[in-house]
Design a protein around this motif. Structure first.
Motif, PDB file in Angstrom:
ATOM      1  N   MET A   1       0.897  -1.099   0.016  1.00  8.58           N
ATOM      2  CA  MET A   1       0.050  -0.045   0.109  1.00  8.58           C
ATOM      3  C   MET A   1       1.100   1.090   0.060  1.00  8.58           C
ATOM      4  O   MET A   1       2.111   1.401   0.557  1.00  8.58           O
ATOM      5  CB  MET A   1      -0.971   0.163   1.276  1.00  8.58           C
ATOM      6  CG  MET A   1      -2.096   0.965   1.380  1.00  8.58           C
ATOM      7  SD  MET A   1      -3.085   1.025  -0.104  1.00  8.58           S
ATOM      8  CE  MET A   1      -4.379   2.269   0.754  1.00  8.58           C
ATOM      9  N   GLY A   2       0.355   2.302  -0.279  1.00  6.04           N
ATOM     10  CA  GLY A   2       1.362   3.554  -0.514  1.00  6.04           C
ATOM     11  C   GLY A   2       0.417   4.678  -0.867  1.00  6.04           C
ATOM     12  O   GLY A   2      -0.720   4.686  -1.312  1.00  6.04           O
ATOM     13  N   SER A   3       0.978   5.835  -1.038  1.00  7.98           N
ATOM     14  CA  SER A   3       0.424   7.165  -1.169  1.00  7.98           C
ATOM     15  C   SER A   3      -1.102   7.150  -0.454  1.00  7.98           C
ATOM     16  O   SER A   3      -2.016   7.393  -0.973  1.00  7.98           O
ATOM     17  CB  SER A   3       0.115   7.251  -2.604  1.00  7.98           C
ATOM     18  OG  SER A   3       1.424   7.606  -3.251  1.00  7.98           O
ATOM     19  N   VAL A   4      -0.946   7.190   0.929  1.00  7.41           N
ATOM     20  CA  VAL A   4      -1.989   6.748   1.674  1.00  7.41           C
ATOM     21  C   VAL A   4      -2.631   8.343   2.029  1.00  7.41           C
ATOM     22  O   VAL A   4      -1.676   9.172   2.487  1.00  7.41           O
ATOM     23  CB  VAL A   4      -1.885   5.985   3.017  1.00  7.41           C
ATOM     24  CG1 VAL A   4      -2.946   6.450   3.919  1.00  7.41           C
ATOM     25  CG2 VAL A   4      -1.658   4.590   2.808  1.00  7.41           C
ATOM     26  N   THR A   5      -3.998   8.190   1.658  1.00  7.07           N
ATOM     27  CA  THR A   5      -4.511   9.677   2.206  1.00  7.07           C
ATOM     28  C   THR A   5      -5.321   9.850   3.350  1.00  7.07           C
ATOM     29  O   THR A   5      -5.689  10.931   3.904  1.00  7.07           O
ATOM     30  CB  THR A   5      -5.518   9.976   1.039  1.00  7.07           C
ATOM     31  OG1 THR A   5      -6.481   8.975   0.759  1.00  7.07           O
ATOM     32  CG2 THR A   5      -4.785  10.297  -0.378  1.00  7.07           C
ATOM     33  N   VAL A   6      -5.676   8.603   3.869  1.00  3.69           N
ATOM     34  CA  VAL A   6      -6.607   8.653   5.238  1.00  3.69           C
ATOM     35  C   VAL A   6      -6.301   7.505   5.885  1.00  3.69           C
ATOM     36  O   VAL A   6      -5.894   6.341   5.487  1.00  3.69           O
ATOM     37  CB  VAL A   6      -8.160   8.813   5.016  1.00  3.69           C
ATOM     38  CG1 VAL A   6      -8.427   7.611   4.188  1.00  3.69           C
ATOM     39  CG2 VAL A   6      -8.906   8.986   6.049  1.00  3.69           C
ATOM     40  N   GLY A   7      -6.321   7.364   7.320  1.00  2.37           N
ATOM     41  CA  GLY A   7      -6.266   6.451   8.260  1.00  2.37           C
ATOM     42  C   GLY A   7      -7.510   6.471   9.228  1.00  2.37           C
ATOM     43  O   GLY A   7      -7.645   7.354   9.911  1.00  2.37           O
ATOM     44  N   VAL A   8      -8.459   5.700   9.109  1.00  3.55           N
ATOM     45  CA  VAL A   8      -9.621   5.542   9.958  1.00  3.55           C
ATOM     46  C   VAL A   8      -9.652   4.543  10.924  1.00  3.55           C
ATOM     47  O   VAL A   8      -9.641   3.301  10.752  1.00  3.55           O
ATOM     48  CB  VAL A   8     -10.940   5.439   9.016  1.00  3.55           C
ATOM     49  CG1 VAL A   8     -12.112   5.608  10.069  1.00  3.55           C
ATOM     50  CG2 VAL A   8     -10.981   6.925   8.217  1.00  3.55           C
ATOM     51  N   PRO A   9      -9.477   4.916  12.320  1.00  3.31           N
ATOM     52  CA  PRO A   9      -9.756   3.625  13.315  1.00  3.31           C
ATOM     53  C   PRO A   9     -11.000   3.114  13.455  1.00  3.31           C
ATOM     54  O   PRO A   9     -12.160   3.581  13.317  1.00  3.31           O
ATOM     55  CB  PRO A   9      -9.352   4.493  14.514  1.00  3.31           C
ATOM     56  CG  PRO A   9      -9.875   5.884  14.360  1.00  3.31           C
ATOM     57  CD  PRO A   9      -9.515   6.154  13.002  1.00  3.31           C
ATOM     58  N   HIS A  10     -10.993   1.725  13.626  1.00  2.00           N
ATOM     59  CA  HIS A  10     -12.389   1.161  13.536  1.00  2.00           C
ATOM     60  C   HIS A  10     -12.134  -0.424  13.930  1.00  2.00           C
ATOM     61  O   HIS A  10     -11.413  -1.088  13.446  1.00  2.00           O
ATOM     62  CB  HIS A  10     -12.961   1.168  12.160  1.00  2.00           C
ATOM     63  CG  HIS A  10     -14.359   0.321  12.373  1.00  2.00           C
ATOM     64  ND1 HIS A  10     -14.505  -1.073  11.597  1.00  2.00           N
ATOM     65  CD2 HIS A  10     -15.267   0.554  12.701  1.00  2.00           C
ATOM     66  CE1 HIS A  10     -15.603  -1.331  11.749  1.00  2.00           C
ATOM     67  NE2 HIS A  10     -16.565  -0.561  12.537  1.00  2.00           N
ATOM     68  N   ASN A  11     -12.709  -0.817  15.128  1.00  2.21           N
ATOM     69  CA  ASN A  11     -12.663  -2.281  15.698  1.00  2.21           C
ATOM     70  C   ASN A  11     -11.026  -2.847  15.790  1.00  2.21           C
ATOM     71  O   ASN A  11     -10.857  -3.628  15.222  1.00  2.21           O
ATOM     72  CB  ASN A  11     -13.457  -2.945  14.816  1.00  2.21           C
ATOM     73  CG  ASN A  11     -14.892  -2.755  15.149  1.00  2.21           C
ATOM     74  OD1 ASN A  11     -15.389  -2.264  16.155  1.00  2.21           O
ATOM     75  ND2 ASN A  11     -15.814  -3.269  14.222  1.00  2.21           N
ATOM     76  N   GLU A  12     -10.222  -1.989  16.328  1.00  3.24           N
ATOM     77  CA  GLU A  12      -8.899  -2.266  16.744  1.00  3.24           C
ATOM     78  C   GLU A  12      -7.990  -2.400  15.219  1.00  3.24           C
ATOM     79  O   GLU A  12      -7.179  -3.159  15.355  1.00  3.24           O
ATOM     80  CB  GLU A  12      -8.702  -3.716  17.423  1.00  3.24           C
ATOM     81  CG  GLU A  12      -9.403  -3.508  18.842  1.00  3.24           C
ATOM     82  CD  GLU A  12      -8.628  -2.676  19.543  1.00  3.24           C
ATOM     83  OE1 GLU A  12      -7.356  -2.473  19.502  1.00  3.24           O
ATOM     84  OE2 GLU A  12      -9.148  -1.616  20.184  1.00  3.24           O
TER      85      GLU A  12
END
Length: 365
Positions: free
Chosen positions: A333-344
């Motif tokens: 994976m790369g060029s990541v635009t968002v990180g959303v936490p959900h269920n660990e």
């Protein structure tokens, strides 16, 4: 005069070339082929540029903005779509979208089709209890689109509820909704800006944009103290008192008090911050650990999934101090635009690829 213009253009070209040379970082990347997870991330494919992600009220589905393309990253704007991901079955799903009555937008903003080029999105429960989705849209013209999210048996559906036309100079990136239906949006830069000029701007870092607030009575109003170099992701605290803005070229996340418009805290990252996600007393910020030239070298049109490195920051909303940092390189994976936490887990999107991904917060899993 023509000679002077030629000299001026030549000087600018030389400056840009020098900037390009200094922006080459020598990143090592992993060529990606197929849809294979690795020890760092688990990937789920069949998407197209899944740029932004929100968790739906059932705590099961993710709603995903599949970004088309915008100038100058593309010769022209391209369409995209909205889709779902089911975290129970780990499968992509379609979402039904229908036209409805314009009750949340401007009377002057109308649609007779559902052509979209979605970018940043936000979902919020309104004061009347309904769920409102706002979508930054670049086609067929620059708008902020409004949808009502409704349950549809074991799935979800969207009903178009209006839109807001951008100002003539408007070129938006992300949106943050208030419970009264008003919103904030980031004005990135002049829409006529070329890619090479953007690369040059990334080096000298002048202010290129700011944040607008919109409501039905006053239209668009520029927010004081919101200027910066390439404003990108924007989020609002659950109590509607604070705005969090990411500035790409400043490598900065700012906390803005919406009562007196003072900047109360800042966080500076090594990479370029993109989108953010509110999580109780915390905010998660995704950053790309590369330059624009790295993108040109490693992520051209032949690359299905860019694998340039990225970092996800978990910050305290109170003072934007770091709680945890998760850095990745040479992964699937790369060029990541968002990180959303959900269920660990933290769910990742990208503006250059065919997949979403997740990593476990409990690394023993």
């Amino acid at each position: 005069m023509k000679i002077l213009k030629t000299i001026g253009f030549s000087i600018f070209s030389i400056v840009v070339i020098v900037v390009l040379v200094f922006q080459i970082t020598g990143q090592e990347v992993t060529p990606i082929s197929g849809c294979k997870s690795d020890s760092q991330v688990k990937v789920y494919c069949e998407f197209s540029k899944p740029e932004d992600i929100v968790v739906l009220p059932d705590d099961r589905h993710l709603l995903i903005s599949e970004f088309g393309a915008i100038v100058p990253l593309s010769p022209k704007n391209l369409p995209g779509k909205i889709s779902l991901f089911d975290t129970d079955t780990m499968k992509k799903k379609s979402i039904k979208v229908t036209l409805g009555e314009n009750i949340w937008g401007e009377d002057s903003c109308q649609r007779d089709d559902l052509l979209l080029s979605p970018h940043g999105i936000d979902l919020n429960q309104r004061s009347d209890g309904l769920y409102q989705l706002a979508v930054i849209n670049h086609m067929p013209k620059e708008t902020v689109e409004m949808f009502e999210l409704i349950k549809d048996n074991d799935n979800w559906a969207l009903i178009w509820r209006g839109c807001v036309n951008a100002l003539k100079t408007g070129y938006f990136n992300d949106v943050a909704l208030k419970s009264d239906g008003s919103f904030f949006t980031t004005q990135m830069y002049d829409k006529e800006t070329s890619y090479l000029t953007l690369v040059y701007i990334s080096f000298i870092k002048p202010d290129t944009g700011f944040v607008y607030q919109w409501d039905i009575d006053n239209g668009f109003i520029k927010i004081p103290n919101s200027e910066g170099s390439f404003p990108n992701g924007v989020s609002i605290s659950d109590d509607d008192r604070y705005l969090f803005v990411n500035y790409v070229f400043n490598h900065r996340t700012s906390k803005l008090n919406l009562e007196n418009y003072t900047v109360e805290a800042e966080h500076f990252s090594q990479g370029t911050p993109d989108n953010s996600s509110i999580d109780g007393d915390f905010i998660w910020v995704a950053t790309q650990d590369n330059t624009g030239i790295d993108l040109l070298i490693h992520c051209n049109k032949t690359v299905i999934q860019c694998s340039l490195p990225f970092t996800i920051y978990k910050l305290r909303q109170d003072d934007l101090s770091e709680v945890e940092t998760f850095s990745f390189k040479q992964t699937q994976m790369g060029s990541v635009t968002v990180g959303v936490p959900h269920n660990e887990k933290v769910w990742l999107g990208t503006f250059m690829g065919d997949r979403i991904a997740s990593f476990n917060l409990n690394q023993e899993e």
